[in-house]
Design an enzyme around this catalytic site. Structure first.
Site, mmCIF file in Angstrom:
data_model
loop_
_atom_site.group_PDB
_atom_site.id
_atom_site.type_symbol
_atom_site.label_atom_id
_atom_site.label_comp_id
_atom_site.label_asym_id
_atom_site.label_seq_id
_atom_site.Cartn_x
_atom_site.Cartn_y
_atom_site.Cartn_z
ATOM 1 N N ARG A 32 0.611 -1.159 0.001
ATOM 2 C CA ARG A 32 0.056 0.003 0.081
ATOM 3 C C ARG A 32 0.823 1.208 0.048
ATOM 4 N NH1 ARG A 32 -4.575 -2.196 4.135
ATOM 5 N NH2 ARG A 32 -6.162 -3.138 2.596
ATOM 6 N N GLU A 44 -1.075 -9.226 -5.626
ATOM 7 C CA GLU A 44 -2.546 -9.733 -5.699
ATOM 8 C C GLU A 44 -2.362 -11.116 -6.005
ATOM 9 O OE1 GLU A 44 -5.236 -8.409 -5.003
ATOM 10 O OE2 GLU A 44 -4.954 -6.513 -4.571
ATOM 11 N N TYR A 127 -11.289 -11.458 -10.384
ATOM 12 C CA TYR A 127 -10.897 -10.805 -9.255
ATOM 13 C C TYR A 127 -9.644 -9.953 -9.462
ATOM 14 C CZ TYR A 127 -8.660 -9.277 -5.003
ATOM 15 O OH TYR A 127 -7.847 -8.535 -4.149
ATOM 16 N N ASP A 145 -13.838 -10.663 -4.325
ATOM 17 C CA ASP A 145 -13.219 -11.687 -3.602
ATOM 18 C C ASP A 145 -14.161 -12.511 -2.640
ATOM 19 O OD1 ASP A 145 -12.827 -10.029 -1.638
ATOM 20 O OD2 ASP A 145 -11.227 -10.617 -1.038
ATOM 21 N N GLU A 188 -10.882 -2.035 -2.027
ATOM 22 C CA GLU A 188 -9.933 -2.333 -0.769
ATOM 23 C C GLU A 188 -10.661 -2.120 0.325
ATOM 24 O OE1 GLU A 188 -5.478 -1.615 -0.530
ATOM 25 O OE2 GLU A 188 -6.157 -0.046 -1.748
ATOM 26 N N CYS A 208 -18.484 -2.384 13.630
ATOM 27 C CA CYS A 208 -18.726 -2.166 12.055
ATOM 28 C C CYS A 208 -19.055 -0.647 11.697
ATOM 29 C CB CYS A 208 -19.891 -2.950 11.566
ATOM 30 S SG CYS A 208 -19.700 -2.896 9.750
#
Length: 372
Positions: A32, A44, A127, A145, A188, A208
């Site tokens: 990142r 990936e 993906y 994914d 992401e 969450c």
DNA sequence: AATCCGTGGGC
DNA sequence: TGCCCAAGGAT
């Protein structure tokens, strides 16, 4: 899926609150730190069916060893596989190498920058193509994914089987219909939420950021979603492993170019019913004119994704072999090695085994046989 | 659609 | 133990 016209406020929560959460909650991962498509690509491919924490040291070593597509394309396949040793699913490494050579040959090393170009490369599917295109180039495509399937299924309270192609297709289309301009960040963020909060078991719903819009949370059905079929359990195979030693060198065979652990180095191994060492001795007879009787060394068990090997390890000594010296590669001394095995065998002393790309199933035998 | 393809971690 | 799962792709 939710009807996006009748649920604008739920879509807004999913887009805005998730992106805001991601800005501060995202992990500081090595890949990142860059938008370099090559680096994103490597990360990936490594991330396929592999947890991020597992891949990080492999990623750092791989980028250090092969910093760009030119250096990867120029490498030998053995070196690439060796860099992958221990990660599993080794066809990923072969496809990576193959794709690097294609990029250099077809476009002079310029990385493809669109989804429909990326998915033409070996090892890049829907993906991975979506992930590279959206993260490195911010193309407005989804990257669906396992995390995304779980998060969206729960958010929409969907009981559709996430293993079904139909579900993946409708999920992909639904996400692309709500995809914000920051497509890469959004993709992401969905995955990060799935990895850190909306986990398969005991999701941390109270932490969450999009709980107030989550339709399974308000329905109390979160632990029933996602729906997926059970995997069938592994078949157990009884195996015999042969350890042949010659002047301190251990005998290795390269596995066939297709199938399980293809192209990797291995100890001689044979499936058996009897389990007395004679099946592997018979196989070794293809290579060696005379062998001692098998000497029991120990046992080991290895679990693959679809097979379990229950291995019994036997040691053998050579007897009456023509030209038996430490320096002569075995292939030069065996008159009866079949044509397709020429150059696929070698002796290596224990101290130099690290030169070979050896799967875990075999490398974990090394401590067992160190005194043989 | 169903299989094949690795390994490590969590519980 | 065993069983589940993980930023899937190829066939």
């Amino acid at each position: 899926m939710l009807n996006t016209d009748n649920n604008r406020h739920l879509i807004n929560i999913l887009q805005l609150d998730l992106l805001n959460w991601f800005k501060t909650a995202k992990r500081n991962l090595p890949f990142r730190q860059t938008k370099d498509p090559y680096s994103i690509w490597i990360s990936e491919i490594m991330a396929q069916q592999t947890q991020i924490d597992t891949l990080i040291p492999y990623y750092n070593r791989f980028i250090d060893r092969f910093p760009d597509v030119i250096s990867l394309a120029a490498a030998s396949e053995d070196d690439v596989i060796k860099a992958w040793e221990g990660l599993g699913y080794y066809s990923r490494a072969r496809n990576l190498h193959q794709a690097a050579k294609m990029i250099v040959a077809d476009s002079n090393g310029i990385f493809p920058n669109r989804f429909d170009q990326l998915i033409k490369l070996p090892g890049i599917g829907p993906y991975t193509g979506g992930a590279i295109a959206s993260i490195a180039f911010n193309e407005k495509v989804s990257a669906v994914d396992g995390n995304v399937l779980r998060v969206i299924s729960r958010y929409c309270n969907s009981f559709d089987d996430i293993g079904a192609a139909k579900t993946k297709k409708s999920m992909t289309q639904w996400i692309e219909s709500i995809l914000p301009a920051a497509a890469g960040d959004f993709n992401e963020a969905l995955m990060e939420l799935g990895a850190l909060v909306c986990t398969p078991q005991s999701p941390k719903c109270l932490l969450c950021p999009i709980r107030c819009g989550c339709q399974s949370f308000s329905s109390g059905t979160t632990d029933q979603i996602p729906v997926k079929k059970k995997k069938q359990k592994q078949i157990t195979k009884k195996m015999e492993v042969g350890i042949v030693k010659q002047n301190g060198g251990l005998f290795f065979i390269r596995r066939p170019e297709s199938g399980l652990l293809s192209g990797m180095w291995s100890f001689p191994i044979a499936e058996t019913a009897a389990g007395n060492g004679n099946d592997i001795k018979k196989k070794l007879g293809d290579y060696f004119p005379a062998l001692s009787d098998p000497v029991f060394i120990g046992e080991s068990r290895h679990v693959f994704s679809h097979i379990i090997w229950e291995m019994t390890v036997y040691g053998f000594n050579l007897a009456g072999m023509v030209g038996e010296t430490a320096d002569i590669p075995y292939a030069q001394t065996a008159a009866d090695v079949s044509e397709d095995q020429t150059g696929r065998t070698q002796f290596k002393p224990l101290s130099a085994v690290d030169d070979l790309a050896l799967p875990i199933a075999f490398s974990k035998l090394l401590t067992l046989i160190k005194d043989f």
